[in-house]
Design an enzyme around this catalytic site. Structure first.
Site, mmCIF file in Angstrom:
data_model
loop_
_atom_site.group_PDB
_atom_site.id
_atom_site.type_symbol
_atom_site.label_atom_id
_atom_site.label_comp_id
_atom_site.label_asym_id
_atom_site.label_seq_id
_atom_site.Cartn_x
_atom_site.Cartn_y
_atom_site.Cartn_z
ATOM 1 N N MET A 10 -2.867 -0.635 -12.379
ATOM 2 C CA MET A 10 -3.503 -0.153 -11.143
ATOM 3 C C MET A 10 -2.452 0.106 -10.062
ATOM 4 S SD MET A 10 -6.566 -2.955 -11.324
ATOM 5 C CE MET A 10 -5.471 -4.258 -11.953
ATOM 6 N N GLN A 52 -14.443 1.725 -7.677
ATOM 7 C CA GLN A 52 -14.078 1.624 -6.259
ATOM 8 C C GLN A 52 -14.774 2.719 -5.455
ATOM 9 O OE1 GLN A 52 -9.800 1.910 -6.334
ATOM 10 N NE2 GLN A 52 -9.506 -0.314 -6.424
ATOM 11 N N THR A 83 -1.527 -5.564 -8.079
ATOM 12 C CA THR A 83 -2.104 -4.598 -7.156
ATOM 13 C C THR A 83 -2.578 -5.363 -5.935
ATOM 14 O OG1 THR A 83 -4.000 -3.106 -6.790
ATOM 15 C CG2 THR A 83 -4.278 -4.809 -8.427
ATOM 16 N N ASN A 84 -2.623 -4.708 -4.789
ATOM 17 C CA ASN A 84 -3.108 -5.363 -3.575
ATOM 18 C C ASN A 84 -4.631 -5.292 -3.453
ATOM 19 O OD1 ASN A 84 -0.849 -6.160 -1.350
ATOM 20 N ND2 ASN A 84 -0.093 -4.500 -2.639
ATOM 21 N N THR A 85 -5.167 -4.076 -3.514
ATOM 22 C CA THR A 85 -6.593 -3.858 -3.245
ATOM 23 C C THR A 85 -7.495 -4.729 -4.106
ATOM 24 O OG1 THR A 85 -6.237 -1.576 -2.520
ATOM 25 C CG2 THR A 85 -8.447 -2.146 -3.288
ATOM 26 N N CYS A 196 0.378 -2.108 -0.435
ATOM 27 C CA CYS A 196 -0.073 -1.349 -1.606
ATOM 28 C C CYS A 196 1.129 -1.265 -2.527
ATOM 29 C CB CYS A 196 -0.555 0.047 -1.216
ATOM 30 S SG CYS A 196 -0.865 1.113 -2.644
ATOM 31 N N THR A 197 0.937 -1.568 -3.789
ATOM 32 C CA THR A 197 2.068 -1.633 -4.712
ATOM 33 C C THR A 197 2.737 -0.283 -4.929
ATOM 34 O OG1 THR A 197 0.407 -1.611 -6.483
ATOM 35 C CG2 THR A 197 1.408 -3.731 -5.942
ATOM 36 N N GLU A 198 2.072 0.817 -4.520
ATOM 37 C CA GLU A 198 2.696 2.145 -4.652
ATOM 38 C C GLU A 198 3.542 2.531 -3.434
ATOM 39 O OE1 GLU A 198 0.216 1.899 -7.874
ATOM 40 O OE2 GLU A 198 -0.563 1.804 -5.835
#
Length: 230
Positions: A10, A52, A83-85, A196-198
């Site tokens: 994710m 989501q 992942t954060n979310t 956010c990991t991105e």
């Protein structure tokens, strides 16, 4: 060395970064040919994104609990969610297992506290910026959380879902994020949390004037520190 269980996918791009950071940290600490003991279960992000989009958090909870149990059954000693979310599901995940779970906001709060800062800007998906699961954990560390205005939150969300999770890196988007961070800095932010990991794919510490807290790196390296404790 304890075995780190990772729930990834994710996106897979950020999960690959987790794997790299974890192994580099182990090698740095132990040297030689050492690498991390780890188990990875990776989900189909299309399924996650659809749930989501439909605000189906019951469905998301079920998928995350299923992944948690997979890692527990495989012998993980520590679980992290890459992942954060999706830490919105962490309460249900923790309830479903006896294996310790390292929350990304807990690791981040510890790092910020150690730096002596108490007013931070938070960037991430709209879920991360607008819901309380991240802010509440950081508040426990005495950290005041600032978020961008609604227009800028929509811009960041778009960049994450329409570009970064697809591996698209655009200079224009980088400049937009730098503008947003500058506005938050002028409003009193002492640092910025890339929640956010991105986002670290686009923003580097040298791109802004205030300290950058890369939650991907913080989370991954904190997991290694726990795994290497006697």
């Amino acid at each position: 060395m304890k075995t780190i269980g990772l729930i990834g996918g994710m996106s897979w791009e950020s999960t690959a970064i987790y794997y790299e950071l974890i192994n580099k940290k182990v090698k740095k600490v132990l040297g030689g040919f050492h690498s991390a003991k780890s188990i990875l279960t990776s989900v189909d992000f299309a399924e996650i994104e659809n749930l989501q989009h439909n605000d189906d958090w019951n469905g998301l909870n079920k998928l995350m609990v299923q992944s948690t149990k997979q890692l527990e059954n495989a012998g993980a000693d520590l679980i992290i969610l890459c992942t954060n979310t999706m830490h919105l599901c962490s309460h249900e995940m923790i309830k479903s297992t006896t294996v310790p779970f390292l929350h990304i906001a807990t690791a981040t709060g510890e790092k910020i506290k150690a730096e002596g800062l108490n007013k931070l800007a938070l960037l991430g998906t709209k879920f991360t910026m607008e819901k309380d699961f991240y802010k509440n954990t950081l508040n426990d560390y005495g950290i005041e959380v600032m978020i961008p205005n609604e227009k800028d939150r929509n811009t960041i969300h778009h960049i994450i879902y329409k570009e970064l999770v697809l591996g698209i890196i655009k200079d224009d988007s980088k400049e937009e994020l730098k503008r947003i961070i500058k506005a938050l800095e002028l409003d009193g932010a002492q640092g910025v949390i890339l929640g956010c990991t991105e986002l670290p794919l686009l923003i580097k510490p040298q791109d802004v004037n205030i300290p950058v807290f890369d939650t991907t790196r913080i989370h991954a390296e904190s997991a290694v520190e726990i795994a290497l404790k006697n």
